[in-house]
Design a protein around this motif. Sequence first.
Motif, PDB file in Angstrom:
ATOM      1  N   PRO A 116       1.052  -1.546  -0.151  1.00 13.59           N
ATOM      2  CA  PRO A 116      -0.134   0.028  -0.514  1.00 13.59           C
ATOM      3  C   PRO A 116       1.135   0.938   0.201  1.00 13.59           C
ATOM      4  CG  PRO A 116       0.343  -0.917   2.517  1.00 13.59           C
ATOM      5  CD  PRO A 116       0.568  -1.428   1.055  1.00 13.59           C
ATOM      6  N   GLY A 117       0.270   2.321  -0.602  1.00 13.79           N
ATOM      7  CA  GLY A 117       0.415   3.974  -0.139  1.00 13.79           C
ATOM      8  C   GLY A 117       0.979   4.038   0.448  1.00 13.79           C
ATOM      9  N   ILE A 118       2.428   4.980   0.958  1.00 12.27           N
ATOM     10  CA  ILE A 118       2.089   5.630   2.543  1.00 12.27           C
ATOM     11  C   ILE A 118       2.524   7.077   2.690  1.00 12.27           C
ATOM     12  CG2 ILE A 118       3.119   5.323   4.766  1.00 12.27           C
ATOM     13  CD1 ILE A 118       1.026   2.840   4.357  1.00 12.27           C
ATOM     14  N   ALA A 119       1.568   7.525   2.805  1.00 12.23           N
ATOM     15  CA  ALA A 119       1.786   9.075   3.037  1.00 12.23           C
ATOM     16  C   ALA A 119       2.770   9.687   4.055  1.00 12.23           C
ATOM     17  CB  ALA A 119       0.643   9.837   2.451  1.00 12.23           C
ATOM     18  N   ASP A 120       2.610   9.350   5.113  1.00 11.71           N
ATOM     19  CA  ASP A 120       3.195   9.450   6.467  1.00 11.71           C
ATOM     20  C   ASP A 120       3.235   8.189   7.456  1.00 11.71           C
ATOM     21  OD1 ASP A 120       0.173   9.344   7.701  1.00 11.71           O
ATOM     22  OD2 ASP A 120      -0.506  11.246   6.834  1.00 11.71           O
ATOM     23  N   ARG A 121       3.435   8.904   8.601  1.00  9.18           N
ATOM     24  CA  ARG A 121       3.431   7.683  10.176  1.00  9.18           C
ATOM     25  C   ARG A 121       2.425   7.232  10.181  1.00  9.18           C
ATOM     26  NH1 ARG A 121       8.311   8.718  13.663  1.00  9.18           N
ATOM     27  NH2 ARG A 121       9.845   9.338  11.947  1.00  9.18           N
ATOM     28  N   GLN A 122       0.567   8.104   9.813  1.00  6.10           N
ATOM     29  CA  GLN A 122      -0.284   7.926  11.070  1.00  6.10           C
ATOM     30  C   GLN A 122      -1.008   6.758  10.119  1.00  6.10           C
ATOM     31  OE1 GLN A 122      -2.713  11.015  10.348  1.00  6.10           O
ATOM     32  NE2 GLN A 122      -4.294  10.139  10.910  1.00  6.10           N
ATOM     33  N   GLN A 123      -0.674   6.857   8.445  1.00  6.26           N
ATOM     34  CA  GLN A 123      -0.922   5.987   7.198  1.00  6.26           C
ATOM     35  C   GLN A 123      -0.637   4.651   7.647  1.00  6.26           C
ATOM     36  OE1 GLN A 123      -0.983   7.694   3.821  1.00  6.26           O
ATOM     37  NE2 GLN A 123      -2.301   9.000   3.650  1.00  6.26           N
ATOM     38  N   LEU A 124       0.682   4.613   8.047  1.00  7.50           N
ATOM     39  CA  LEU A 124       1.285   3.400   7.923  1.00  7.50           C
ATOM     40  C   LEU A 124       0.739   2.591   9.476  1.00  7.50           C
ATOM     41  CD1 LEU A 124       4.130   1.245   7.957  1.00  7.50           C
ATOM     42  CD2 LEU A 124       5.405   2.879   8.955  1.00  7.50           C
ATOM     43  N   ARG A 125       0.907   3.504  10.816  1.00  6.01           N
ATOM     44  CA  ARG A 125      -0.125   3.406  11.893  1.00  6.01           C
ATOM     45  C   ARG A 125      -1.499   2.606  10.602  1.00  6.01           C
ATOM     46  NH1 ARG A 125       2.200   7.821  13.983  1.00  6.01           N
ATOM     47  NH2 ARG A 125       4.109   7.279  14.808  1.00  6.01           N
ATOM     48  N   GLN A 126      -1.753   2.929  10.582  1.00  4.66           N
ATOM     49  CA  GLN A 126      -3.155   2.571  10.508  1.00  4.66           C
ATOM     50  C   GLN A 126      -3.039   1.387   9.482  1.00  4.66           C
ATOM     51  OE1 GLN A 126      -5.441   4.582   7.442  1.00  4.66           O
ATOM     52  NE2 GLN A 126      -7.537   3.778   8.046  1.00  4.66           N
ATOM     53  N   VAL A 127      -2.529   1.098   8.453  1.00  3.53           N
ATOM     54  CA  VAL A 127      -2.143   0.020   7.122  1.00  3.53           C
ATOM     55  C   VAL A 127      -1.773  -1.367   8.659  1.00  3.53           C
ATOM     56  CG1 VAL A 127      -0.628  -1.457   5.611  1.00  3.53           C
ATOM     57  CG2 VAL A 127      -1.333   1.040   5.284  1.00  3.53           C
ATOM     58  N   LEU A 128      -0.659  -1.142   9.245  1.00  7.52           N
ATOM     59  CA  LEU A 128       0.096  -1.989  10.612  1.00  7.52           C
ATOM     60  C   LEU A 128      -0.762  -2.570  11.188  1.00  7.52           C
ATOM     61  CD1 LEU A 128       3.387  -0.793  11.214  1.00  7.52           C
ATOM     62  CD2 LEU A 128       2.910  -2.930   8.803  1.00  7.52           C
ATOM     63  N   GLY A 129      -2.205  -1.680  11.632  1.00  6.01           N
ATOM     64  CA  GLY A 129      -3.486  -2.401  12.333  1.00  6.01           C
ATOM     65  C   GLY A 129      -4.385  -3.191  11.746  1.00  6.01           C
ATOM     66  N   PHE A 130      -3.638  -3.274   9.926  1.00  5.91           N
ATOM     67  CA  PHE A 130      -4.803  -4.446   9.682  1.00  5.91           C
ATOM     68  C   PHE A 130      -4.592  -5.848  10.220  1.00  5.91           C
ATOM     69  CE2 PHE A 130      -4.237  -8.358   6.984  1.00  5.91           C
ATOM     70  CZ  PHE A 130      -5.358  -8.578   6.743  1.00  5.91           C
ATOM     71  N   LEU A 131      -2.841  -6.045  10.986  1.00  7.42           N
ATOM     72  CA  LEU A 131      -2.152  -7.335  11.588  1.00  7.42           C
ATOM     73  C   LEU A 131      -3.247  -7.585  13.094  1.00  7.42           C
ATOM     74  CD1 LEU A 131       1.202  -7.005  11.197  1.00  7.42           C
ATOM     75  CD2 LEU A 131      -0.291  -8.097  10.083  1.00  7.42           C
TER      76      LEU A 131
END
Length: 141
Positions: free
Chosen positions: A41-56
Amino acid sequence: MKPFCGGQLLDAQQSPFGAALTPYQCLQYALNKPGVMTVLPGIADRQQLRQVLGFLEAPADAMGKCVYCKHCHPCPAGLDVALINKYYDLSRLGDGLAREHYLTLEKQAGNRVGCGHCDGRCPFHVAQSSRMQEILSYFGA
């Protein structure tokens, strides 16, 4: 594989499913495609990274909702499972035409054979075989 299709899947207006998917649904959908081992997934900032990692650690409510993606197809009994679900959801929201469209389908929820094929193929873990019973009870056909 890019799971958000450039943001299209997150936007109801652009989504080919006619509904916006959640980021977790997009990730699960992409991961369930045959041959896909990873998604990027495309990540623009740390908040988006945390959101995507929340999938786990995604909550159960991120799954279990039909988005009419047709991963359940083909149905061995010939049902258009996605369309049946769509008409059911629209009808429950008050769309009278959806009820009429459902009733004109060649094969309706009552034509299911209970094989569970659709249950095993759904990337969102929708229990379609029991949902078909619910739809049958709702429409009475």
